[in-house]
Design an enzyme around this catalytic site. Sequence first.
Site, PDB file in Angstrom:
ATOM      1  N   PRO A  34       0.816  -1.216   0.000  1.00 34.60           N
ATOM      2  CA  PRO A  34       0.000   0.000   0.000  1.00 34.60           C
ATOM      3  C   PRO A  34       0.852   1.269   0.000  1.00 34.60           C
ATOM      4  O   PRO A  34       1.819   1.372   0.739  1.00 34.60           O
ATOM      5  CB  PRO A  34      -0.827  -0.101   1.283  1.00 34.60           C
ATOM      6  CG  PRO A  34      -0.191  -1.151   2.109  1.00 34.60           C
ATOM      7  CD  PRO A  34       0.648  -2.010   1.215  1.00 34.60           C
ATOM      8  N   GLU A  35       0.509   2.204  -0.855  1.00 34.67           N
ATOM      9  CA  GLU A  35       1.152   3.513  -0.856  1.00 34.67           C
ATOM     10  C   GLU A  35       0.152   4.538  -0.316  1.00 34.67           C
ATOM     11  O   GLU A  35      -0.954   4.193   0.066  1.00 34.67           O
ATOM     12  CB  GLU A  35       1.627   3.861  -2.270  1.00 34.67           C
ATOM     13  CG  GLU A  35       2.787   2.978  -2.714  1.00 34.67           C
ATOM     14  CD  GLU A  35       3.666   3.652  -3.773  1.00 34.67           C
ATOM     15  OE1 GLU A  35       3.604   4.883  -3.908  1.00 34.67           O
ATOM     16  OE2 GLU A  35       4.407   2.932  -4.463  1.00 34.67           O
TER      17      GLU A  35
END
Length: 283
Positions: free
Chosen positions: A2-3
């Site tokens: 996840p960014e």
Amino acid sequence: MPELPEVETVKSGIAPVMEGRVIAQADVNRPDLRWPFPDRMAERLTGKRVLGLRRRSKYILVDLDSAETLLIHLGMSGRMLISGHTVGEFHHPHPAPAKHDHVVLHMDDGARITFNDARRFGAMDLMETATQEDHWLIRDLGPEPLGNAFNEAYLIARLKGRNTPIKSALLDQRIVSGLGNIYVCEVLFRAGIHPACKAGQISASRIATLVPLIRDVLSEAIAAGGSSLRDYRQTDGELGYFQHVFQVYDREGEPCVTSGCDRTITRIVQSGRSSFFCPQCQR
Ligand SMILES: [Zn+2]
């Protein structure tokens, strides 16, 4: 992994389930994830009302009425599942306990938030809300890419004279926090800048173009995450992972999307991470 946009989406998904509610019970099923959980974590969460949720970099911050803040990091594979709560028109019943359900928060209205993390690179910690900026994961972070402190003058000043490749400079969390590999590749493509260019040798006017492009790329991904929330039909109530269309990321050997460009996307490895770019469009 996840960014920032995925973390923002997860935060937006769990906020309506948690905000204003009391954590009636906290199940902490192991002593640690990437790092040990804080002392008496279950006890310090139980009975506390959630005042609000925020995001700083890739951390979700949950402010409690005990003057403490719960920090959540999704790591590589962390997932948040909502059950017993209606999101949009979808209601997910409580699932059977699953392997890797490490922390389960039971809200006082019967909703449940389950943190599942197979690879255990995620983290949770508790800190005093008043001194949260001093937390060791937060204190050295640069400005938020979508905040006012991140602007053209700031970025030009921070990159001046730097010998590092622009790709590494934009991944440096002390310069700008929350930008990861995927979105840096996309930003450099839109800017037409080769990822190996030395940051200090790029003209100030070209550096200045990066700021609005960074905001655009992140805002578009956050908007896509928001529509994935409104269109929330995954059977297990999982949040935050949705299909993106990237222009260069993970497209090695595929044609460049620029009209009139007949080259294919190239991959190089910089500091152990893949950079994807068009050798014609990025110089
Ligand atoms: Zn091209």
